[in-house]
Structure formats: C-alpha cells, structure tokens
Design a protein around this motif. Structure first.
Motif, PDB file in Angstrom:
ATOM      1  N   GLU A   3     -77.656 -23.800 -25.988  1.00  0.00           N
ATOM      2  CA  GLU A   3     -78.092 -24.882 -25.072  1.00  0.00           C
ATOM      3  C   GLU A   3     -77.258 -25.953 -24.762  1.00  0.00           C
ATOM      4  OE1 GLU A   3     -81.139 -22.080 -27.174  1.00  0.00           O
ATOM      5  OE2 GLU A   3     -79.588 -23.616 -27.891  1.00  0.00           O
ATOM      6  N   PHE A   4     -76.464 -26.399 -25.739  1.00  0.00           N
ATOM      7  CA  PHE A   4     -75.681 -27.415 -25.609  1.00  0.00           C
ATOM      8  C   PHE A   4     -74.520 -27.061 -24.388  1.00  0.00           C
ATOM      9  CE2 PHE A   4     -71.896 -29.596 -26.336  1.00  0.00           C
ATOM     10  CZ  PHE A   4     -72.070 -30.974 -26.618  1.00  0.00           C
ATOM     11  N   GLU A  25     -74.730 -24.618 -22.346  1.00  0.00           N
ATOM     12  CA  GLU A  25     -75.131 -24.351 -21.050  1.00  0.00           C
ATOM     13  C   GLU A  25     -75.711 -25.482 -20.500  1.00  0.00           C
ATOM     14  OE1 GLU A  25     -76.594 -22.052 -17.858  1.00  0.00           O
ATOM     15  OE2 GLU A  25     -75.643 -21.228 -19.916  1.00  0.00           O
ATOM     16  N   ALA A  26     -76.045 -26.532 -21.028  1.00  0.00           N
ATOM     17  CA  ALA A  26     -76.157 -27.941 -20.410  1.00  0.00           C
ATOM     18  C   ALA A  26     -74.761 -28.324 -19.871  1.00  0.00           C
ATOM     19  CB  ALA A  26     -76.828 -28.940 -21.251  1.00  0.00           C
ATOM     20  N   ARG A  54     -73.828 -26.602 -16.593  1.00  0.00           N
ATOM     21  CA  ARG A  54     -74.767 -27.059 -15.464  1.00  0.00           C
ATOM     22  C   ARG A  54     -74.164 -28.464 -14.870  1.00  0.00           C
ATOM     23  NH1 ARG A  54     -79.174 -25.785 -18.682  1.00  0.00           N
ATOM     24  NH2 ARG A  54     -79.485 -27.904 -18.640  1.00  0.00           N
ATOM     25  N   ALA A  55     -73.582 -29.048 -15.702  1.00  0.00           N
ATOM     26  CA  ALA A  55     -73.531 -30.547 -15.093  1.00  0.00           C
ATOM     27  C   ALA A  55     -72.244 -30.546 -14.104  1.00  0.00           C
ATOM     28  CB  ALA A  55     -72.779 -31.327 -16.358  1.00  0.00           C
ATOM     29  N   SER A 114     -70.856 -37.285 -28.248  1.00  0.00           N
ATOM     30  CA  SER A 114     -71.822 -36.299 -28.747  1.00  0.00           C
ATOM     31  C   SER A 114     -71.440 -35.873 -30.067  1.00  0.00           C
ATOM     32  CB  SER A 114     -71.775 -35.059 -28.098  1.00  0.00           C
ATOM     33  OG  SER A 114     -72.302 -35.283 -26.656  1.00  0.00           O
ATOM     34  N   VAL A 122     -78.636 -30.162 -27.750  1.00  0.00           N
ATOM     35  CA  VAL A 122     -78.844 -30.941 -26.295  1.00  0.00           C
ATOM     36  C   VAL A 122     -78.985 -32.459 -26.489  1.00  0.00           C
ATOM     37  CG1 VAL A 122     -80.302 -30.952 -24.440  1.00  0.00           C
ATOM     38  CG2 VAL A 122     -79.344 -28.951 -25.107  1.00  0.00           C
ATOM     39  N   LEU A 180     -76.493 -35.212 -26.040  1.00  0.00           N
ATOM     40  CA  LEU A 180     -76.003 -35.369 -25.050  1.00  0.00           C
ATOM     41  C   LEU A 180     -76.287 -36.635 -24.210  1.00  0.00           C
ATOM     42  CD1 LEU A 180     -76.222 -31.855 -23.613  1.00  0.00           C
ATOM     43  CD2 LEU A 180     -74.129 -33.117 -24.006  1.00  0.00           C
ATOM     44  N   LEU A 202     -77.716 -35.465 -18.855  1.00  0.00           N
ATOM     45  CA  LEU A 202     -77.256 -34.133 -19.253  1.00  0.00           C
ATOM     46  C   LEU A 202     -78.297 -33.321 -19.923  1.00  0.00           C
ATOM     47  CD1 LEU A 202     -73.358 -34.602 -19.838  1.00  0.00           C
ATOM     48  CD2 LEU A 202     -74.483 -34.244 -17.596  1.00  0.00           C
ATOM     49  N   GLN A 203     -79.367 -34.087 -20.456  1.00  0.00           N
ATOM     50  CA  GLN A 203     -80.387 -33.567 -21.381  1.00  0.00           C
ATOM     51  C   GLN A 203     -81.328 -32.658 -20.660  1.00  0.00           C
ATOM     52  OE1 GLN A 203     -82.139 -35.950 -24.428  1.00  0.00           O
ATOM     53  NE2 GLN A 203     -80.192 -36.675 -24.859  1.00  0.00           N
ATOM     54  N   HIS A 204     -82.007 -31.748 -21.330  1.00  0.00           N
ATOM     55  CA  HIS A 204     -83.108 -30.920 -20.902  1.00  0.00           C
ATOM     56  C   HIS A 204     -84.245 -31.942 -20.703  1.00  0.00           C
ATOM     57  CE1 HIS A 204     -81.434 -27.117 -20.184  1.00  0.00           C
ATOM     58  NE2 HIS A 204     -81.072 -27.017 -21.566  1.00  0.00           N
TER      59      HIS A 204
END
Length: 442
Positions: free
Chosen positions: A341-342, A344-345, A348-349, A365, A375, A378, A382-384
């Motif tokens: 997940e980290f 992937e984030a 996406r940035a 981080s 995540v 972050l 940038l976080q979900h």
C-alpha cells in the motif's frame, strides 16, 4: 561544541537570535558592540559570527576585516535592517559568508548558519567530501532514462556545450557532474554556479573576476569562476535566470574563449567546457525578450531532456528502495521494507518536486516508521483517507493528524527545529507557528 557570537546593539533582537541558535544545540555569546566582540573573539574559539551592520562603534561591513584578523577561521554573516545591493556586494568581497536582511529573511537565518558551520567543519577536515557523481549513480530502468543516460555518455566524449533541460528535482546537476567525470576533463575541476542566486554585479565579479582597484574595496586581484574552471567544466545551473546584460559577455566567451575581467584592459584566455541547465522554456523566454537567441544556440549544441518522475513511474520503486537503504543506514535503524500500500501510494503521487521530493519523503517516512513503512508514515497529502469508527470523529481532523506527525518528527530530531522543518518540507517560521498553535511540548 560549535560556538557562535551574536553582535547587535538591539537587545531584543540579540536575545531572540541567541535563543533560536541555542535551540539548535549550539553555544552562543552575545555582545552589543565591536570592542566587546573583539574581546570575545580573543577569549573563545568562535566558529560563526552574526554581526549587525550598524553598530555603536563601527560598521559591520568594515568590521569583517577586524574579525578576520583576530579569528581568521570564523565565518561572518552580516545582518541588516535595511539591505541594499552595494553593501551586500561589498560585504561578500570583504570576506562575509552571507549578507541577509532582518525580518524578511528570518526563515533563512538558521539554514545559513548551518551552511556556515559546514564550511568551518570542512576546513577543519571534520566533514567527509561528497562522493563524485558518475553514471552509475543515476537510477532508473525506464526507456526515457536509458535514452538520457545514453545521450549523456556520448556527449561526455566531446567538448561541445551541452544544455540539460527538465523540471526542478529531475537530476540535472547529477547529469552535469556525471558528464564531467566521464570526460577527458575529469582530472580538472568542475565549478557550479546557480545563476538565480546572484545579482548582476555580483555575478559578473563571480564569473569573470576583477583586478585590484577596479572598485572601492577591491584590494587585490580576484579569480573568476571561468579562471578557476580552466581546463575543466563550468556548470551554469538555472541559466534561464542569468541577467540579460551578462548574456552577451557569456556569448563572447563561448565564441572566442576569452573575456575581460572587471577593471582590466586585456583579455584573459580560458579553455572551459560549458554545461548549462534550466527548468524554463528558453524558446519562450526568447520570445519574451528575456533570453538571447544567439546565446541559446551556442549553449544548446547538444540537448538532453530529463523526464519528470510522473512520466517514469516504473522507476519509483528502485529509487524509493535505494533511498530507504541509504537513510536506514544513516540513521542506524532496521527497516524491514515497504508495504504494498505504501509503494502504491508512491506510484500514485504527482511528484511535482520529482526525485528530490521523493528523496525527502523517504527520509521523513523512514524516521517516523516503526519497522515497516506503511501509508501512515507518509506525509498527509500522500496518505489514503483514514477510515475510523463512529465516536472517533476527531481523527478526521487534519489538525489532529498534523500535530501527531510534527510531534513524532520533533522527537526523532531531539527538538532540532531546523532539521524538523527540512524533513517536513515547511518553513522554519511555519514550524514555530504550528508548535505554538498545537502547544507541542518537546
């Protein structure tokens, strides 16, 4: 222990500066005039002096000479309430490390002090020299980066002027140094100058040097950067920011290999390879009348464009992994890795700051994580989105999350405000304001 001396006849300012410096872990002495300052310099090994320009018994610009006589290894930073270019130029020529205006430049004071201390430590041999760049230090397996490296290796074998373009943080300086290291000029020096960091007059003196007597305060000849870089490479970073009036002089050097120092009458010949870089669209700047077309053609005999990170997202994982290893080794922490997940984030940035921003994010981080990067480690943007149970609605508040994050970084840096602000990518004044707003206790 690093020791600093603050010279200012205004007690509130003197105390404020001293307090800010003490919070960074340094020892500080305070005086209100020149004579008291000389006594302190004779009694203590002072590393950095912060000196007001207007003092009861002297002028700070002239007082630099007295400071250097008593303590030649000290770096001097001049502070003034009413900055002007002539004083700033003269201060640098007299040996000042920097010249800044009070109030407007408060956020710059601590970072400038840090750089002055680094210079002192470098002279003492306490800092390890930076590792020279090479093409092996350039990370990325994307087609865009492979092409850029291939072009750079080819042009390194020649002496042609090279223009490197790309957004801020894409690695233009790394490429410039790699080209120099792979060239026949690698046995000689590469000299960097940021064209956005100097006024016209100061840049002219820096690039071309001057003769003794060229102006008030020019007591001896000064080599310009062209002369220092002779037989090597001159890297002109942010070339799009160069004052228009100096562009003609640069063009002459490119065309004839010679220039005239300020105050001189005969030309100086040099053999220098020019590499320049910009994040501006120089063709558009030409249309606007800000850049000479003839200079553009001379500088861009060979062009290399570095793509932004968002256009080569396949390189993000290898870059992030490399930065993670580097920072975990530096911080002597065992970090297991990154969660999917980290990663992937990260992919996406937007990365408006490109590699430089990614490097900063990975450092921050790695500081706040607890064994594995998630995540939650972050920066907030940038976080979900955070999903919480009803009854814990305060967890939705940005201020709550921000306070926790700032507190965690401050704990890691042991209360070092400058380092905390750098890791959080905010100004020092902003950090102080947030600490007060959130009533953070360290």
């Amino acid at each position: 222990m690093i020791q600093l001396l603050v010279i200012d006849d205004e007690e509130p300012i003197r105390k404020l500066l001293s307090r800010m410096i003490e919070l960074e872990g340094y020892s500080v002495f305070q005086v209100a005039d020149c004579q008291s300052a000389l006594k302190q310099l004779q009694q203590h090994p002072i590393d950095v002096v912060l000196c007001d320009v207007f003092l009861p018994d002297g002028n700070g610009v002239d007082f630099i000479f007295d400071i250097k006589k008593v303590s030649p290894e000290s770096e001097v930073i001049l502070l003034t309430a009413h900055g002007n270019i002539p004083d700033g130029v003269q201060a640098i020529k007299n040996g000042a490390f920097d010249y800044i205006t009070k109030g407007d430049d408060n956020r710059k004071i601590i970072p400038i002090i840090k750089r002055a201390i680094e210079e002192v430590e470098r002279r003492k041999g306490q800092l390890v020299p930076e590792v020279a760049y090479s093409f092996d230090s350039i990370l990325g397996d994307s087609d865009e980066m492979k092409h850029a490296v291939c072009m750079a290796k080819k042009v390194a074998e020649t002496d042609v002027p090279t223009l490197i373009t790309g957004e801020t943080g894409t690695g233009k300086e790394v490429f410039a140094h790699a080209i120099h290291q792979a060239s026949d000029r690698s046995k000689h020096t590469i000299v960097d100058i940021n064209c956005s960091a100097f006024s016209k007059d100061l840049m002219e003196s820096e690039l071309f040097g001057y003769k003794a007597g060229a102006f008030t305060g020019a007591v001896k000849d000064k080599k310009g950067l062209f002369e220092v870089a002779n037989h090597g490479t001159l890297f002109l970073d942010e070339i799009g920011e160069m004052p228009y009036e100096l562009q003609a002089r640069l063009l002459r050097v490119l065309e004839s290999g010679e220039y005239i120092k300020v105050g001189d009458t005969k030309p100086t010949k040099v053999d220098v390879r020019i590499i320049s870089a910009t994040n501006r669209d120089l063709k558009r700047e030409i249309e606007r009348g800000n850049f000479r077309e003839d200079l553009f053609f001379r500088l861009s005999v060979f062009q290399i464009h570095l793509p932004p990170l968002r256009e080569r997202r396949e390189d993000i994982e290898v870059l992030a992994s490399t930065f993670l290893k580097r920072f975990s080794d530096k911080q002597k922490r065992k970090i297991a890795g990154m969660t999917p997940e980290f990663l992937e984030a990260l992919k996406r940035a937007e990365w408006k700051g490109n590699i430089r921003e990614l490097k900063n994010v990975m450092e921050c981080s790695s500081i706040v994580c607890d064994g594995m990067l998630t995540v939650e480690d972050l920066p907030l943007d940038l976080q979900h989105p955070v999903h919480v149970e009803k009854g814990n609605s305060d967890e939705f508040e940005l201020a709550v999350i921000e306070k926790k994050h700032i507190t965690k970084v401050l704990q890691y840096t042991h209360g070092n405000k400058t380092e905390t602000a750098r890791l959080l990518k905010i100004g020092l004044a902003t950090l102080y304001r947030k600490i007060e707003t959130y009533q953070i206790m360290i």
